[in-house]
Write a protein that holds these residues in place. Sequence first.
Motif, mmCIF file in Angstrom:
data_model
loop_
_atom_site.group_PDB
_atom_site.id
_atom_site.type_symbol
_atom_site.label_atom_id
_atom_site.label_comp_id
_atom_site.label_asym_id
_atom_site.label_seq_id
_atom_site.Cartn_x
_atom_site.Cartn_y
_atom_site.Cartn_z
ATOM 1 N N THR A 1 0.858 -1.177 0.000
ATOM 2 C CA THR A 1 0.000 0.000 0.000
ATOM 3 C C THR A 1 0.894 1.228 0.000
ATOM 4 O O THR A 1 1.704 1.408 0.904
ATOM 5 N N ASN B 1 -1.353 4.618 -13.059
ATOM 6 C CA ASN B 1 -2.808 4.433 -13.137
ATOM 7 C C ASN B 1 -3.474 5.439 -14.075
ATOM 8 O O ASN B 1 -4.697 5.440 -14.216
ATOM 9 N N LYS C 1 -3.628 8.685 -13.744
ATOM 10 C CA LYS C 1 -4.017 9.929 -13.063
ATOM 11 C C LYS C 1 -2.849 10.898 -13.025
ATOM 12 O O LYS C 1 -1.683 10.503 -12.953
ATOM 13 N N TYR D 1 -1.935 6.773 -5.905
ATOM 14 C CA TYR D 1 -1.408 5.654 -5.124
ATOM 15 C C TYR D 1 -1.812 4.260 -5.578
ATOM 16 O O TYR D 1 -1.220 3.294 -5.147
ATOM 17 N N SER D 2 -2.816 4.085 -6.399
ATOM 18 C CA SER D 2 -3.354 2.743 -6.621
ATOM 19 C C SER D 2 -2.394 1.779 -7.313
ATOM 20 O O SER D 2 -2.532 0.576 -7.168
ATOM 21 N N ILE D 3 -1.439 2.277 -8.054
ATOM 22 C CA ILE D 3 -0.454 1.420 -8.716
ATOM 23 C C ILE D 3 0.916 2.040 -8.487
ATOM 24 O O ILE D 3 1.128 3.205 -8.786
#
Length: 166
Positions: free
Chosen positions: A48, A74, A76, A139-141
């Motif tokens: 995470t 991701n 973004k 943050y997701s990837i």
Amino acid sequence: LSTQFTAAPAPVTLPAVSSGTIAVVVPDGTAGGITHTLAVNAVPAGATITGISVTMNLTHTWISDMVINLKAPNGKTLNLFNARGGAGDNLTNTVISSASTTSLASGTPPFTGTFAADAANGVGPTGSVSDVTTFAGLYSIGNGNWTLAMRDLFGFDIGTLTSWSI
């Protein structure tokens, strides 16, 4: 009644991925700007992400012409630097960090130090316009290509990215 639990692993700070010394000239007054990409591949599976820092060195004859965004794997994009400073000001070991609460507006050019992202929405080069206003949106990837996208808003000034890291 008994309860079992497994403690979460301690947070880990990964080593920075760096461009090394480069000379990426930012096109003068063009909507498309220019990008430079770093491949990150050291984030452990299932990790995470809780923080990101970007360090930049950029010379420019008029730094307030510059908009600099960070695009995550991701897709973004977060605005890091949005047209601050003036003539002869540079980014010298400038760190934009998710942990900082110090606004670039309070910085003294050449903006050496650690600052929060400007986080302006809807700014940047064509194809890399900012669409999130916090680092958390990135943050997701963790692994993949991270891209620094830069645009010079006006003509007659020269800028060069000389290094960056994430």
